[in-house]
Design a protein around this motif. Structure first.
Motif, PDB file in Angstrom:
ATOM      1  N   ARG A 145     -77.308  18.059  29.817  1.00 41.88           N
ATOM      2  CA  ARG A 145     -77.388  18.728  28.513  1.00 41.88           C
ATOM      3  C   ARG A 145     -76.031  18.845  27.836  1.00 41.88           C
ATOM      4  O   ARG A 145     -75.897  18.610  26.642  1.00 41.88           O
ATOM      5  N   ARG A 146     -75.021  19.227  28.601  1.00 37.35           N
ATOM      6  CA  ARG A 146     -73.691  19.371  28.006  1.00 37.35           C
ATOM      7  C   ARG A 146     -73.179  18.022  27.531  1.00 37.35           C
ATOM      8  O   ARG A 146     -72.524  17.911  26.488  1.00 37.35           O
ATOM      9  N   GLY A 147     -73.475  16.979  28.278  1.00 36.47           N
ATOM     10  CA  GLY A 147     -73.040  15.649  27.883  1.00 36.47           C
ATOM     11  C   GLY A 147     -73.708  15.192  26.599  1.00 36.47           C
ATOM     12  O   GLY A 147     -73.069  14.590  25.735  1.00 36.47           O
ATOM     13  N   ILE A 148     -75.003  15.469  26.476  1.00 40.37           N
ATOM     14  CA  ILE A 148     -75.710  15.105  25.247  1.00 40.37           C
ATOM     15  C   ILE A 148     -75.111  15.836  24.058  1.00 40.37           C
ATOM     16  O   ILE A 148     -74.898  15.256  22.991  1.00 40.37           O
ATOM     17  N   ARG A 149     -74.813  17.114  24.230  1.00 39.88           N
ATOM     18  CA  ARG A 149     -74.257  17.878  23.104  1.00 39.88           C
ATOM     19  C   ARG A 149     -72.861  17.371  22.732  1.00 39.88           C
ATOM     20  O   ARG A 149     -72.497  17.378  21.555  1.00 39.88           O
ATOM     21  N   ARG A 150     -72.089  16.917  23.696  1.00 43.38           N
ATOM     22  CA  ARG A 150     -70.794  16.330  23.355  1.00 43.38           C
ATOM     23  C   ARG A 150     -70.974  15.055  22.543  1.00 43.38           C
ATOM     24  O   ARG A 150     -70.237  14.785  21.598  1.00 43.38           O
ATOM     25  N   GLN A 151     -71.978  14.254  22.922  1.00 41.51           N
ATOM     26  CA  GLN A 151     -72.249  13.029  22.174  1.00 41.51           C
ATOM     27  C   GLN A 151     -72.714  13.358  20.755  1.00 41.51           C
ATOM     28  O   GLN A 151     -72.323  12.702  19.787  1.00 41.51           O
ATOM     29  N   ILE A 152     -73.565  14.376  20.603  1.00 45.81           N
ATOM     30  CA  ILE A 152     -74.034  14.785  19.277  1.00 45.81           C
ATOM     31  C   ILE A 152     -72.859  15.249  18.428  1.00 45.81           C
ATOM     32  O   ILE A 152     -72.734  14.878  17.246  1.00 45.81           O
ATOM     33  N   THR A 153     -71.985  16.071  19.017  1.00 43.61           N
ATOM     34  CA  THR A 153     -70.815  16.569  18.286  1.00 43.61           C
ATOM     35  C   THR A 153     -69.931  15.420  17.837  1.00 43.61           C
ATOM     36  O   THR A 153     -69.456  15.379  16.697  1.00 43.61           O
ATOM     37  N   ARG A 154     -69.713  14.466  18.725  1.00 45.52           N
ATOM     38  CA  ARG A 154     -68.868  13.322  18.396  1.00 45.52           C
ATOM     39  C   ARG A 154     -69.474  12.526  17.235  1.00 45.52           C
ATOM     40  O   ARG A 154     -68.778  12.141  16.288  1.00 45.52           O
ATOM     41  N   SER A 155     -70.778  12.269  17.291  1.00 46.48           N
ATOM     42  CA  SER A 155     -71.444  11.507  16.238  1.00 46.48           C
ATOM     43  C   SER A 155     -71.458  12.281  14.924  1.00 46.48           C
ATOM     44  O   SER A 155     -71.297  11.691  13.850  1.00 46.48           O
ATOM     45  N   ARG A 450     -69.074   8.938  29.697  1.00 46.01           N
ATOM     46  CA  ARG A 450     -69.680   9.007  31.037  1.00 46.01           C
ATOM     47  C   ARG A 450     -70.216  10.398  31.345  1.00 46.01           C
ATOM     48  O   ARG A 450     -71.087  10.557  32.177  1.00 46.01           O
ATOM     49  N   ASP A 451     -69.678  11.440  30.646  1.00 46.46           N
ATOM     50  CA  ASP A 451     -70.160  12.790  30.902  1.00 46.46           C
ATOM     51  C   ASP A 451     -71.580  12.994  30.412  1.00 46.46           C
ATOM     52  O   ASP A 451     -72.195  14.005  30.703  1.00 46.46           O
ATOM     53  N   VAL A 452     -72.121  12.039  29.637  1.00 47.93           N
ATOM     54  CA  VAL A 452     -73.489  12.188  29.161  1.00 47.93           C
ATOM     55  C   VAL A 452     -74.469  12.080  30.307  1.00 47.93           C
ATOM     56  O   VAL A 452     -75.567  12.589  30.260  1.00 47.93           O
ATOM     57  N   THR A 453     -74.095  11.399  31.384  1.00 48.20           N
ATOM     58  CA  THR A 453     -75.026  11.194  32.480  1.00 48.20           C
ATOM     59  C   THR A 453     -74.676  12.070  33.663  1.00 48.20           C
ATOM     60  O   THR A 453     -73.542  12.457  33.869  1.00 48.20           O
ATOM     61  N   ASP A 454     -75.704  12.353  34.444  1.00 50.03           N
ATOM     62  CA  ASP A 454     -75.501  13.148  35.645  1.00 50.03           C
ATOM     63  C   ASP A 454     -74.648  12.394  36.668  1.00 50.03           C
ATOM     64  O   ASP A 454     -73.915  12.989  37.457  1.00 50.03           O
ATOM     65  N   SER A 455     -74.759  11.075  36.671  1.00 47.81           N
ATOM     66  CA  SER A 455     -74.094  10.299  37.713  1.00 47.81           C
ATOM     67  C   SER A 455     -72.599  10.220  37.508  1.00 47.81           C
ATOM     68  O   SER A 455     -71.868   9.891  38.423  1.00 47.81           O
ATOM     69  N   GLY A 456     -72.144  10.477  36.253  1.00 47.26           N
ATOM     70  CA  GLY A 456     -70.722  10.436  35.971  1.00 47.26           C
ATOM     71  C   GLY A 456     -70.197   9.052  35.715  1.00 47.26           C
ATOM     72  O   GLY A 456     -69.006   8.860  35.534  1.00 47.26           O
ATOM     73  N   SER A 457     -71.055   8.010  35.671  1.00 47.52           N
ATOM     74  CA  SER A 457     -70.591   6.661  35.395  1.00 47.52           C
ATOM     75  C   SER A 457     -70.538   6.443  33.902  1.00 47.52           C
ATOM     76  O   SER A 457     -71.297   7.025  33.160  1.00 47.52           O
ATOM     77  N   SER A 458     -69.637   5.571  33.456  1.00 47.22           N
ATOM     78  CA  SER A 458     -69.411   5.399  32.020  1.00 47.22           C
ATOM     79  C   SER A 458     -70.530   4.617  31.370  1.00 47.22           C
ATOM     80  O   SER A 458     -70.898   3.543  31.801  1.00 47.22           O
ATOM     81  N   ALA A 459     -71.087   5.188  30.268  1.00 45.20           N
ATOM     82  CA  ALA A 459     -72.049   4.469  29.443  1.00 45.20           C
ATOM     83  C   ALA A 459     -71.361   3.879  28.238  1.00 45.20           C
ATOM     84  O   ALA A 459     -71.965   3.207  27.437  1.00 45.20           O
ATOM     85  N   ALA A 460     -70.075   4.156  28.085  1.00 41.53           N
ATOM     86  CA  ALA A 460     -69.362   3.688  26.910  1.00 41.53           C
ATOM     87  C   ALA A 460     -68.832   2.277  27.086  1.00 41.53           C
ATOM     88  O   ALA A 460     -68.352   1.677  26.139  1.00 41.53           O
ATOM     89  N   ALA A 461     -68.915   1.735  28.298  1.00 42.33           N
ATOM     90  CA  ALA A 461     -68.356   0.413  28.515  1.00 42.33           C
ATOM     91  C   ALA A 461     -69.016  -0.620  27.622  1.00 42.33           C
ATOM     92  O   ALA A 461     -68.378  -1.534  27.130  1.00 42.33           O
ATOM     93  N   GLU A 462     -70.342  -0.471  27.422  1.00 39.87           N
ATOM     94  CA  GLU A 462     -71.069  -1.440  26.613  1.00 39.87           C
ATOM     95  C   GLU A 462     -71.089  -1.046  25.153  1.00 39.87           C
ATOM     96  O   GLU A 462     -71.071  -1.893  24.276  1.00 39.87           O
ATOM     97  N   CYS A 463     -71.139   0.245  24.840  1.00 42.88           N
ATOM     98  CA  CYS A 463     -71.240   0.735  23.475  1.00 42.88           C
ATOM     99  C   CYS A 463     -70.220   1.835  23.259  1.00 42.88           C
ATOM    100  O   CYS A 463     -70.571   3.026  23.280  1.00 42.88           O
ATOM    101  N   PRO A 464     -68.929   1.509  23.094  1.00 40.66           N
ATOM    102  CA  PRO A 464     -67.915   2.546  22.955  1.00 40.66           C
ATOM    103  C   PRO A 464     -68.094   3.363  21.690  1.00 40.66           C
ATOM    104  O   PRO A 464     -68.487   2.843  20.660  1.00 40.66           O
ATOM    105  N   VAL A 465     -67.806   4.650  21.785  1.00 38.55           N
ATOM    106  CA  VAL A 465     -67.880   5.551  20.649  1.00 38.55           C
ATOM    107  C   VAL A 465     -66.520   6.178  20.440  1.00 38.55           C
ATOM    108  O   VAL A 465     -65.919   6.684  21.387  1.00 38.55           O
ATOM    109  N   PRO A 466     -65.984   6.151  19.217  1.00 37.27           N
ATOM    110  CA  PRO A 466     -64.663   6.753  18.993  1.00 37.27           C
ATOM    111  C   PRO A 466     -64.652   8.217  19.355  1.00 37.27           C
ATOM    112  O   PRO A 466     -65.607   8.942  19.106  1.00 37.27           O
ATOM    113  N   SER A 467     -63.566   8.654  19.979  1.00 39.82           N
ATOM    114  CA  SER A 467     -63.420  10.057  20.313  1.00 39.82           C
ATOM    115  C   SER A 467     -62.751  10.782  19.152  1.00 39.82           C
ATOM    116  O   SER A 467     -61.750  10.320  18.620  1.00 39.82           O
ATOM    117  N   LEU A 468     -63.326  11.919  18.773  1.00 40.66           N
ATOM    118  CA  LEU A 468     -62.803  12.661  17.639  1.00 40.66           C
ATOM    119  C   LEU A 468     -62.477  14.079  18.061  1.00 40.66           C
ATOM    120  O   LEU A 468     -63.326  14.777  18.610  1.00 40.66           O
TER     121      LEU A 468
END
Length: 489
Positions: A145-155, A450-468
């Motif tokens: 949940r926290r990872g999803i909210r970080r992704q929402i905030t970033r977007s 990578r914090d979006v997932t429970d496993s802690g592995s990076s999902a940004a490798a294929e679809c990077p999102v700028p960090s703001l």
């Protein structure tokens, strides 16, 4: 001013001169007296239509769909629960619809993208449905949940950056219709650039326009290609998790479920975002309650889900046997539409529609029973986190036109705002999204995807999102910061 959009009347049989072969003749009598869910009355004010039908027919009313195809619209709260909760009487399998069997549904019908049978849990009963739904719910629940909210905030910051320096914006075109798809494409493992075209195609398909079939074909092709890529290169996303699930989904089952997740998740969340923003910006009671701490944004979201559910009506069930519901005799093969908005306003369970409903989640906005939307909490998170981010960046944002000038468009399933023009004070350079001041909260936002997932592995490798980074707070004591400070003690 309210405007309406609906298909050209030449595509729909005239109510005054129905052809002899019209299905409504045999089952519902003269269709001239039946309401159309694709027509001027429904497009102008669907809630008024629902209440008229309730007064004339009770909790279940006969209606006409595109092509004068008759169906039952379930308006009563208890009746919707009964239909949704008894699959032995009301099947999810649209292949049982009598008008499909009798060849009355043309191949270019705008109804088909939403009701044609597909190998997904929405159109199945029994063990097969359970197998597929388990794969969907398990995959959705793997996100943190926290990872999803970080992704929402970033977007959300990405979108706000596009208009913050102007001092004006349309929060429909530039925010609400973009944010959910930005988040959903990331969760599905897609690049951001897929978003704009998928937004357009999704809305067109749900509205039931003349091009809805072509829009559906574009979505299907896009998802089929995605599944092929993920088969060979899996990642930490819903697509890969559906492929890997122990339920052993075929490629066809995977992309069909991705289509359901994408369409349902985007359409419902877009409408929920717009309605919640409108309430925050225009309802004095909401504004005062937020400022005084009597309500939080999640409270506002639940109030909107009661008052303006994202989907007004959904094509829900087909009668498996001859039965009776709400005083109407329904024959096997009849279609039943679930009137979610009408059910939420049923005076039998909600006699005072103005009474606050804080903490009450018994609305029908996400359907009910075994078929209740499994991704509803993602939609809630996108809405309240997205609006929280917007108000933190632009705390004095306000509607730039009188509320009565807002406009809506309606389809047979949805009613949505066409624009939400606002003005605000342009932030100073020190409070813009380009601020680089060290901030603990900003550091949280800058964490890898990578914090979006429970496993802690990076999902940004294929679809990077700028960090703001998060903007520093202004020194002005605005109501939004005052409210949040009060809530946090």
């Amino acid at each position: 001013m309210v405007t309406a959009s609906f298909p050209d009347s030449s595509r729909t049989t005239s109510a005054s001169e129905p052809p002899p072969e019209c299905p409504a003749h045999a089952r519902f009598g003269d269709p001239a007296g039946l309401a159309r869910l694709l027509g001027p009355e429904a497009a102008k004010n669907p809630m008024s239509l629902y209440e008229r039908l309730r007064a004339e027919h009770g909790p279940v009313a006969p209606v006409l769909l595109d092509g004068d195809l008759p169906a039952w619209l379930v308006l009563g709260y208890r009746e919707i629960l009964e239909v949704a909760g008894t699959p032995s009487r009301f099947s999810r399998d649209s292949r049982t619809w009598r008008w499909f069997k009798e060849g009355k549904v043309p191949p270019d019908s705008p109804l088909l993208p939403m009701i044609a049978w597909q190998p997904v849990c929405l159109f199945l009963d029994g063990a097969e449905r359970d197998r597929l739904r388990l794969a969907v719910t398990d995959s959705l629940e793997r996100f943190n949940r926290r990872g999803i909210r970080r992704q929402i905030t970033r977007s959300a910051h990405q979108l706000i950056d596009g208009f913050a320096d102007r001092g004006t914006a349309d929060l429909v075109d530039e925010f609400s219709e973009q944010l959910p798809m930005l988040v959903m494409t990331q969760l599905l493992g897609m690049p951001d650039e897929y978003g704009p075209r998928l937004v357009e195609a999704s809305r067109d398909m749900v509205a039931g326009t003349e091009t809805s079939v072509a829009s559906n074909e574009f979505i299907v092709e896009t998802l089929q290609q995605l599944v092929l890529r993920k088969r060979g290169n899996p990642g930490h996303d819903i697509t890969s998790w559906l492929i890997e699930h122990s339920s052993a989904l075929t490629d066809e089952e995977v992309w069909n479920h991705l289509r359901v997740i994408l369409i349902a998740g985007n359409e419902t969340t877009v409408n929920l975002l717009k309605s919640t923003l409108r309430m925050v910006l225009t309802d004095p009671r909401c504004h005062a309650s937020l400022a005084g701490g009597q309500m939080t944004l999640p409270d506002v979201v639940e109030q909107v889900l009661w008052s303006e559910p994202p989907l007004m009506t959904i094509p829900g069930r087909w009668a498996a046997v001859d039965t009776e519901i709400g005083g109407q005799k329904v024959e096997a093969g009849d279609m039943l539409l679930l009137g979610l908005a009408a059910g939420n306003h049923d005076p039998a369970v909600r006699p005072d529609p103005t009474a606050p409903l804080h903490g009450n989640r018994s609305h029908l906005a996400f359907s009910s029973g075994p078929q209740e939307c499994p991704g509803q909490n993602i939609g809630r998170a996108i809405t309240d986190t997205g609006i929280d981010t917007l108000l933190a960046r632009l705390p004095d944002v306000g509607l730039s036109i009188p509320e009565e000038e807002l406009r809506w468009k309606s389809g047979w399933m949805t009613r949505h705002l066409t624009s939400l023009p606002v003005t605000f004070t342009r932030p100073r350079p020190s409070t813009s999204a380009t601020s680089t001041g060290p901030d603990r909260v900003g550091a949280e936002i800058e964490r890898p995807l990578r914090d979006v997932t429970d496993s802690g592995s990076s999902a940004a490798a294929e679809c990077p999102v700028p960090s703001l980074p998060r903007p520093a707070r202004t020194r002005r004591a605005r109501w939004w910061y005052a409210m949040k400070t009060w809530l946090r003690g």
